[in-house]
Write a protein that holds these residues in place. Structure first.
Motif, short mmCIF file in Angstrom:
data_model
loop_
_atom_site.label_atom_id
_atom_site.label_comp_id
_atom_site.label_asym_id
_atom_site.label_seq_id
_atom_site.Cartn_x
_atom_site.Cartn_y
_atom_site.Cartn_z
N LYS A 1 33.82 38.69 30.52
CA LYS A 1 33.64 40.07 30.05
C LYS A 1 34.89 40.63 29.40
CE LYS A 1 30.25 41.36 33.53
NZ LYS A 1 30.17 41.98 34.84
N ILE A 2 36.02 39.99 29.67
CA ILE A 2 37.26 40.52 29.10
C ILE A 2 37.99 39.43 28.33
CG2 ILE A 2 37.60 42.24 30.93
CD1 ILE A 2 39.75 40.32 32.06
N ASP A 3 38.93 39.84 27.53
CA ASP A 3 39.83 38.89 26.88
C ASP A 3 41.03 38.71 27.80
OD1 ASP A 3 41.75 37.60 25.44
OD2 ASP A 3 41.74 38.98 23.73
N PRO A 4 41.15 37.54 28.41
CA PRO A 4 42.20 37.35 29.42
C PRO A 4 43.61 37.58 28.87
CG PRO A 4 41.04 35.27 28.98
CD PRO A 4 40.32 36.35 28.22
N LEU A 5 43.76 37.42 27.55
CA LEU A 5 45.09 37.57 26.97
C LEU A 5 45.32 38.96 26.40
CD1 LEU A 5 45.57 34.06 25.33
CD2 LEU A 5 46.42 34.91 27.52
N ASN A 6 44.45 39.89 26.75
CA ASN A 6 44.62 41.26 26.28
C ASN A 6 44.43 42.23 27.45
OD1 ASN A 6 44.53 43.77 25.16
ND2 ASN A 6 42.96 43.30 23.63
N ILE A 7 45.52 42.77 27.93
CA ILE A 7 45.48 43.62 29.12
C ILE A 7 44.61 44.86 28.89
CG2 ILE A 7 47.60 44.87 28.53
CD1 ILE A 7 48.24 44.94 31.55
N ASP A 8 44.51 45.31 27.63
CA ASP A 8 43.72 46.51 27.36
C ASP A 8 42.25 46.31 27.72
OD1 ASP A 8 45.83 48.04 26.49
OD2 ASP A 8 45.70 47.24 24.44
N SER A 9 41.75 45.08 27.53
CA SER A 9 40.34 44.87 27.85
C SER A 9 40.14 44.89 29.37
CB SER A 9 39.80 43.59 27.22
OG SER A 9 40.34 42.45 27.83
N TYR A 10 41.16 44.51 30.12
CA TYR A 10 41.09 44.60 31.59
C TYR A 10 41.13 46.07 32.02
CZ TYR A 10 42.52 43.91 36.51
OH TYR A 10 42.61 43.93 37.89
N ILE A 11 42.03 46.81 31.41
CA ILE A 11 42.17 48.23 31.75
C ILE A 11 40.90 49.00 31.37
CG2 ILE A 11 43.46 50.35 31.17
CD1 ILE A 11 45.99 48.57 31.04
#
Ligand SMILES: Cc1cc2nc3c(=O)[nH]c(=O)nc-3n(C[C@H](O)[C@H](O)[C@H](O)COP(=O)(O)O)c2cc1C
Ligand code: SF4
Ligand code: FES
Lengths: 407, 147
Positions: free
Chosen positions: A14-24
């Motif tokens: 569901k997220i891009d592991p290399l992009n913290i913004d998608s986690y946030i």
């Protein structure tokens, strides 16, 4: 039942592991913020009440362990993530780290706040250099964002030693030494890395933490088996249709994992045995398949939940051949620090080879059983203590396979 | 090669000797004696101890090895999935046996235990890069990438 429930793998795909913004964007780092608004004792109590127990194999209550480290007086404390994942047939920690590294980092930061540590280490196995890269990028992004505050994390890479998954051997290895287990006590929460109070938790354990802080202890404690609540990630290998991973509540049975999620045995073969928890787990026969996978239920049948590896053998497989290979694994991985394991794993492997070659007698089986018993209580660490389990459990449940090869 | 420079970078990393060894090995694919002597000096320990660290870990080597390290997983899941046939194919293709290095110094064959790619077995790695679910028939093509 037998439905997947994704808690630790909640962000998988569901997220891009290399992009913290998608986690946030999916609520990441809210839990850390919430935790930092609580007092340390209250936070630890919350983790304790959730009933979360370590996912690295020993099943110790996570909050309880944190409390020991919190109470240990020291200027400097450490948070260590055990990402050594050496159990054959296991890759669940890799899945978490490659697909959602930030949830591990957030879990570690919450632990750091709880026990009063500002330095963390992730000890990642040498077999995963590509995971080390992901982790380093994720840590750099978290630092840039400023979400970690004064908490810092460094990644250290192992170098191909299974025993370094044992927490004190892991600590020795971070210190730049041979990865030989220490005598315990003292346990790491009292004296760990550089003799300072240290929490060592598994990747999957840490990945549970943000959700527990976010949704509360009560929510978590109600999932799965009450004595070992939550979910567990399983990785299926061997003679099984769906060679893949599943995350399920801990009250799921072994049979459900193999037949419902795993899709059963390929071809027109029949089930013969399953080894759960990695290469030191017991081999389980058909009659015990209705056991729930939770820690204590498994212990009650002399088996382990361990890492959650599920290694299935169909009726065409030669158990003695497989166990001989496993005995070779332990002979190779024994660190040699204590005699019962150094000698015992070597003798076990030699006896298994003798039987496998068709040169063994009944006496050799008796010798294997005696040696195994002695090792299980006299070896210094869990490696030597558990090494005889595959041998002993197959002699118990699959004696006919041995008999067929005896002189 | 400037191994002194590489090791020196880890001088202030507590317990950094293993990281330093990894970094040197990335360049040289093994740890020559002078590297161990230098590491002992930098990390302030007896040479015997620095040697002890280098020989404890199976991914560190004090013997010369080929440029490309091919490892074959022999843990139980890969074992029953036919790792032996993959080994035979590798040995045939390279003209060496397990544990050896090709005479041109390009390839070394080593055993390893599980590398955590067991979703598809058997598994080999080349310089750490995994190839999961390999069959003997694929070996020649995989090796071609490194020749
Ligand atoms: C031989 C041996 C190997 C181990 N390997 C691992 C491992 O790869 N990963 C892990 O998390 N724990 C491993 N453990 C368990 C650790 O010693 C320790 O109990 C665990 O990291 C604690 O974390 P947890 O409470 O979150 O489970 C191993 C133990 C032994 C005896
Ligand atoms: S039990 Fe085996 S691995 Fe553990 S300390 Fe003793 S020799 Fe080392
Ligand atoms: S068992 Fe071979 S890669 Fe895991």
């Amino acid at each position: 039942m037998a439905e997947e429930l994704r808690i630790v793998l909640r962000n998988y795909g569901k997220i891009d592991p290399l992009n913290i913004d998608s986690y946030i964007a999916l609520g990441g780092y809210k839990a850390l913020e919430k935790a930092r608004g609580m007092d340390q004792k209250g936070l630890i109590e919350e983790i304790k009440q959730s009933g979360l127990r370590g996912r690295g194999g020993a099943g110790f209550n996570c909050g309880q362990k944190w409390q020991f480290a919190y109470m240990a007086p020291a200027e400097q404390k450490y948070v260590v993530c055990n990402a050594d994942e050496g159990e054959p047939g296991t890759y669940k920690d890799r899945l978490i780290m490659q697909n959602d590294p930030q949830s591990l980092i957030e879990g570690m930061a919450i632990c750091g706040y709880a026990i009063g540590a500002n330095q963390g280490y992730i000890y990642c196995r040498g077999e995963y250099p590509y995971v080390v890269e992901v982790l380093n990028q994720a840590i750099a992004q978290a630092k840039d964002k400023g979400v970690l505050g004064d908490f810092d994390i460094e990644v250290r890479m192992g170098a191909g030693a299974y025993v370094c998954g044992e927490e004190t051997a892991l600590i020795e290895s971070i210190e730049g030494k041979r990865g030989e287990p220490r005598f315990k006590p003292p346990f790491p929460p009292a004296q760990g890395l550089w003799q300072k109070p240290t929490i060592v938790n598994n990747v999957e354990t840490f990945a549970n933490i943000p959700v527990i802080v976010d949704k509360g202890a009560e929510w978590f404690a109600a999932i799965g088996a009450p004595a070992y609540p939550g979910t567990k990630v399983f990785t299926l290998t061997g003679d099984i249709n769906n060679k893949t991973f599943f995350e399920v509540p801990t009250n799921t049975t072994i049979r459900e994992i193999i037949y419902k999620l795993g899709g059963g045995i390929p071809g027109d073969r029949k089930f013969k045995a399953v080894q759960i928890g990695g290469t030191s787990g017991a081999f389980i026969p058909e009659a015990q398949l209705d056991t729930p996978v939770a820690f204590d239920a498994m212990a009650a049948i002399g088996a382990t939940l361990g890492s959650g590896a599920v290694f299935v053998l169909d009726d065409s497989r030669d158990i003695v051949d497989v166990v001989t290979r496993i005995a070779g694994f332990f002979e190779h991985e024994s660190c040699g620090k204590c005699a019962p394991c150094r000698e015992g794993t070597m003798r076990t492997a030699a006896l298994m080879e003798k039987i496998e070659a068709g040169e063994g007698a009944n006496d050799d089986i008796a010798l294997l059983e005696k040696l195994g018993r002695v090792m299980s209580y006299s070896c210094l660490c869990g490696l030597g203590q558990a090494a005889p389990t595959p041998v002993l459990s197959t002699i118990k449940h699959f004696k006919a396979d041995y008999n067929a090869k005896l002189l | 090669m400037d191994y002194q420079g590489i090791i020196a970078k880890y001088k202030d990393v507590p317990g950094g000797i293993i990281e330093a060894y990894h970094a040197v090995q990335k360049e040289l694919s093994y740890l020559p004696e002078e590297v161990i002597v230098e590491a002992a000096k930098i990390f302030n320990m007896p040479v015997a101890e620095a040697y002890g660290v280098a020989t404890f870990y199976s991914y560190l080597s004090v013997e010369p090895r080929g440029k490309n390290i091919i490892r074959i997983c022999e843990s139980a899941p890969c074992h029953i999935a036919g790792a032996a046939e993959v080994i035979a194919a590798l040995e045939r293709e390279l003209g060496i046996i397990m544990g050896e290095t090709t005479s041109d110094g390009k390839f070394t064959l080593e055993y390893t235990e599980c590398v955590g790619q067991c979703q598809s077995t058997p598994v080999i790695t080349i310089n750490g890069k995994p190839y999961a679910g390999v069959s003997p028939a694929q070996i020649a093509a995989i090796l071609a990438e490194y020749r």
